[in-house]
Each structure stands twice: as C-alpha cells, then as structure tokens.
Motif scaffolding. Structure first.
Motif, PDB file in Angstrom:
ATOM      1  N   ILE A   1      -8.905 -10.390  -6.965  1.00  0.00           N
ATOM      2  CA  ILE A   1      -7.989 -11.436  -6.465  1.00  0.00           C
ATOM      3  C   ILE A   1      -8.114 -11.634  -4.956  1.00  0.00           C
ATOM      4  O   ILE A   1      -7.608 -12.623  -4.415  1.00  0.00           O
ATOM      5  CB  ILE A   1      -6.535 -11.121  -6.831  1.00  0.00           C
ATOM      6  CG1 ILE A   1      -6.043  -9.852  -6.107  1.00  0.00           C
ATOM      7  CG2 ILE A   1      -6.383 -10.977  -8.346  1.00  0.00           C
ATOM      8  CD1 ILE A   1      -4.565  -9.550  -6.360  1.00  0.00           C
ATOM      9  N   GLY A   2      -8.771 -10.695  -4.283  1.00  0.00           N
ATOM     10  CA  GLY A   2      -8.974 -10.837  -2.842  1.00  0.00           C
ATOM     11  C   GLY A   2      -7.708 -10.723  -2.024  1.00  0.00           C
ATOM     12  O   GLY A   2      -7.615 -11.289  -0.931  1.00  0.00           O
ATOM     13  N   LYS A   3      -6.707  -9.995  -2.519  1.00  0.00           N
ATOM     14  CA  LYS A   3      -5.445  -9.839  -1.800  1.00  0.00           C
ATOM     15  C   LYS A   3      -5.009  -8.386  -1.805  1.00  0.00           C
ATOM     16  O   LYS A   3      -5.374  -7.623  -2.707  1.00  0.00           O
ATOM     17  CB  LYS A   3      -4.345 -10.693  -2.447  1.00  0.00           C
ATOM     18  CG  LYS A   3      -4.583 -12.196  -2.381  1.00  0.00           C
ATOM     19  CD  LYS A   3      -3.424 -12.949  -3.031  1.00  0.00           C
ATOM     20  CE  LYS A   3      -3.647 -14.448  -2.968  1.00  0.00           C
ATOM     21  NZ  LYS A   3      -2.519 -15.182  -3.621  1.00  0.00           N
ATOM     22  N   ASP A   4      -4.229  -8.021  -0.794  1.00  0.00           N
ATOM     23  CA  ASP A   4      -3.647  -6.681  -0.775  1.00  0.00           C
ATOM     24  C   ASP A   4      -2.587  -6.566  -1.847  1.00  0.00           C
ATOM     25  O   ASP A   4      -1.832  -7.525  -2.107  1.00  0.00           O
ATOM     26  CB  ASP A   4      -3.018  -6.397   0.597  1.00  0.00           C
ATOM     27  CG  ASP A   4      -4.070  -6.228   1.683  1.00  0.00           C
ATOM     28  OD1 ASP A   4      -5.183  -5.794   1.350  1.00  0.00           O
ATOM     29  OD2 ASP A   4      -3.771  -6.547   2.859  1.00  0.00           O
ATOM     30  N   LEU A   5      -2.503  -5.416  -2.484  1.00  0.00           N
ATOM     31  CA  LEU A   5      -1.557  -5.205  -3.574  1.00  0.00           C
ATOM     32  C   LEU A   5      -0.241  -4.657  -3.029  1.00  0.00           C
ATOM     33  O   LEU A   5      -0.197  -4.025  -1.967  1.00  0.00           O
ATOM     34  CB  LEU A   5      -2.154  -4.225  -4.587  1.00  0.00           C
ATOM     35  CG  LEU A   5      -3.480  -4.685  -5.215  1.00  0.00           C
ATOM     36  CD1 LEU A   5      -4.063  -3.579  -6.074  1.00  0.00           C
ATOM     37  CD2 LEU A   5      -3.286  -5.944  -6.030  1.00  0.00           C
TER      38      LEU A   5
ATOM     39  N   LYS B   1      -7.848  -5.607  -6.649  1.00  0.00           N
ATOM     40  CA  LYS B   1      -7.875  -6.100  -5.273  1.00  0.00           C
ATOM     41  C   LYS B   1      -9.160  -6.858  -4.979  1.00  0.00           C
ATOM     42  O   LYS B   1      -9.156  -7.918  -4.338  1.00  0.00           O
ATOM     43  CB  LYS B   1      -7.713  -4.937  -4.297  1.00  0.00           C
ATOM     44  CG  LYS B   1      -7.648  -5.368  -2.840  1.00  0.00           C
ATOM     45  CD  LYS B   1      -7.403  -4.173  -1.938  1.00  0.00           C
ATOM     46  CE  LYS B   1      -7.362  -4.605  -0.473  1.00  0.00           C
ATOM     47  NZ  LYS B   1      -7.089  -3.474   0.441  1.00  0.00           N
ATOM     48  N   GLU B   2     -10.293  -6.334  -5.469  1.00  0.00           N
ATOM     49  CA  GLU B   2     -11.562  -7.017  -5.249  1.00  0.00           C
ATOM     50  C   GLU B   2     -11.627  -8.331  -6.012  1.00  0.00           C
ATOM     51  O   GLU B   2     -12.270  -9.285  -5.570  1.00  0.00           O
ATOM     52  CB  GLU B   2     -12.709  -6.106  -5.674  1.00  0.00           C
ATOM     53  CG  GLU B   2     -12.910  -4.900  -4.756  1.00  0.00           C
ATOM     54  CD  GLU B   2     -14.007  -3.972  -5.253  1.00  0.00           C
ATOM     55  OE1 GLU B   2     -14.508  -4.209  -6.385  1.00  0.00           O
ATOM     56  OE2 GLU B   2     -14.366  -3.017  -4.530  1.00  0.00           O
TER      57      GLU B   2
END
Length: 298
Positions: free
Chosen positions: A239-243, A236-237
C-alpha cells in the motif's frame, strides 16, 4: 613496610576447578530485558514477571497448562505427511520432514488430545510453531478435522490453539484445501451445537487466520500476539503507507472487532472453564438441540 605481602592480584581458580554456568538456568525477557530464574519463568507459565510478555510455548506446555494433572489421551499421534508433489527445494520434502521430526520430537505441526480441564471434558488441537513454522499441510488439516469429528461425535467442547506462519508451500494446493476442509467440519460442529473456542497465539497468520482460527464461537487471544493474514512488511510495501501503531497486535485486532477478549495465560484455564460453564449452563437445552451462534452470524 606492609605487614602482608600480596602475591598476585585477584582470586585465581585453577583451570581444572573452573565450572561453566549450565544452560537453561536463566531467562531474559526479549521485551524488557529483565533476567529471571527459569524456574520462576516456568512457574509464571512462561510470562515475564515485570512486563507480562508472553513467551512462545508449544503443545506440550499448553497441554500441561490446560489438562488436569497433565493427563490426556492423544489423538492420531502417528499421522505423518506424504510427498504428493515430490517437492524439492534445498532438500527433498520427505528428508525435511524426517529431519524436523528428529529435531523436534513431533510428527507434524499440530497435536490433538482429549482430557479433563477442571473436570470439564475438552478436545484440544494445538499447533507447534517449531515444526516448519507451524505451517498448515495435509496432516495438520486432517488431524484438526478428525479432532472436530471426535468432539462432535462425543459432544465435547473443542478448543483450537493456533500458532502458524500459514500454508505449507511444499504441499501447495493440498495445503490450501485444508482451509475448506476444516471450515466445513466446523460448520458441522456448529450444527451439532457443540461449543468451539479459538485461541490465537503469537503468531497466527496466513491461511490459518483465513480459515479455522477466525471461525470460533468465541475468538480469543493471548496479549501481544501477532494476528493477521499477510505480514506488516508485505502490507506496507503493497500500500506504500506507514501502518498504525501496534498494527496486527491482539490489542489492535480486539479494538477493531475481530476478537471477543484477550486472556492472560496464567488465567487461561480458569477463564476457559468459566466460559464453557456459562455457555452450557445458561442454555442447556440449546446446547443439546441447536447450534451455537458462529462468527458469521454475529
């Protein structure tokens, strides 16, 4: 006037007669918070009677679940780690190994054994997460490689039970080399036509997932197991997106085609027996003379 006289409120037990509740009598499920007697929890093979949460167990419990009457021959049981890099963090690596061995009663993070499962010969390698997070060092790789060799030489199906946080940093490159070594041994096992079943349990991550854990002729898992390479927080850190919901759970991995099926621990022994019987009886000549299809060829 009352016909009785209350001396003091409540029931008072003298201090010397008070007894503490012994530890280990009750189990509280971390998922649904249900409390049950430990004896009942053990009878259900360490799964929750209400929500079926699968508690983490170790090699001793898996051997008891799988091997008939808990009878087996342990392989290479005294193999232990050296200190090739003279590694020191908060303590020297040999001291850490010795302390963990005393605390767990284990020599390293995997045990290998040969025995009977419902009368069927089976070689099992099972990882122990309580030994430095089930990390894969040179001993883990060597013991798995030797167990594979034993299965190939005696033509006995091989079961790998993975539970690991990944490679062991104290051995650096020596640890990473075990990925290639175990994978090469599994290729020889496949060429010999000996079945290999990989059981992924909670958690199976890092270099273990990137090597032998995903190379089974059948890749299976227990319900709810965390399966992945890097952890969800790291991804998550990065790709900067919610999984997605349930990301890296066994059910998510199954849905995306990386597992063949999920098996309840209470049904594990019988399903493994049925699977091996199906593989060996459906094409007996192929088992003797040809390789079992591997994950790479699917």
């Amino acid at each position: 006037m009352s016909w009785f006289k209350r001396v003091e409120k409540g029931i008072v037990t003298p201090t010397d007669q008070k007894k503490e509740t012994p530890d280990g009598l009750w189990y509280k499920c971390p998922e649904c918070k249900t409390v049950a007697p430990m004896a009942e929890h053990k009878r259900l093979l360490y799964t929750c009677a209400k929500c079926n949460y699968h508690d983490r167990i170790n090699s001793a419990e898996y051997f008891e679940v799988l091997f008939d009457n808990n009878q087996f021959t342990e392989l290479d049981e005294n193999l232990t780690s050296g200190d090739p890099l003279h590694f020191v963090d908060t303590k020297a690596y040999p001291q850490r190994i010795a302390a963990t061995q005393r605390a767990t009663g284990l020599q390293d993070a995997v045990r290998t054994a040969h025995g009977l499962m419902n009368g069927q010969e089976l070689v099992v390698a099972c990882m122990d997460f309580k030994f430095i997070g089930g990390s894969m060092g040179s001993v883990v790789g060597e013991k798995i490689a030797r167990a594979i060799d034993y299965a190939r030489q005696h033509r006995i199906p091989f079961l790998m039970i993975s539970k690991s946080g990944g490679a062991r940093m104290m051995e650096a490159g020596y640890s990473l080399m075990q990925m290639a070594k175990t994978s090469a041994k599994l290729a020889l096992l496949s060429e010999a036509g000996v079945p290999f079943i990989s059981l992924l349990t909670d958690p199976t991550t890092g270099g273990v997932t990137a090597s032998f854990a995903m190379l089974g002729d059948f890749n299976i898992s227990e319900p709810g197991a965390l399966i992945g390479f890097a952890g969800p927080r790291v991804i998550k850190e990065t790709i900067g997106k919610d999984l997605p919901k349930g990301f890296q759970s066994a059910e998510f991995v199954l849905e995306h085609g990386f597992l063949d099926f999920i098996v309840d621990r209470k049904e594990l022994k019988q399903q493994l027996t049925d699977l091996l019987h199906m593989v060996q009886s459906s094409a007996p000549e192929a088992v003797e003379t040809a390789s079992v299809p591997t994950r790479q060829t699917r």
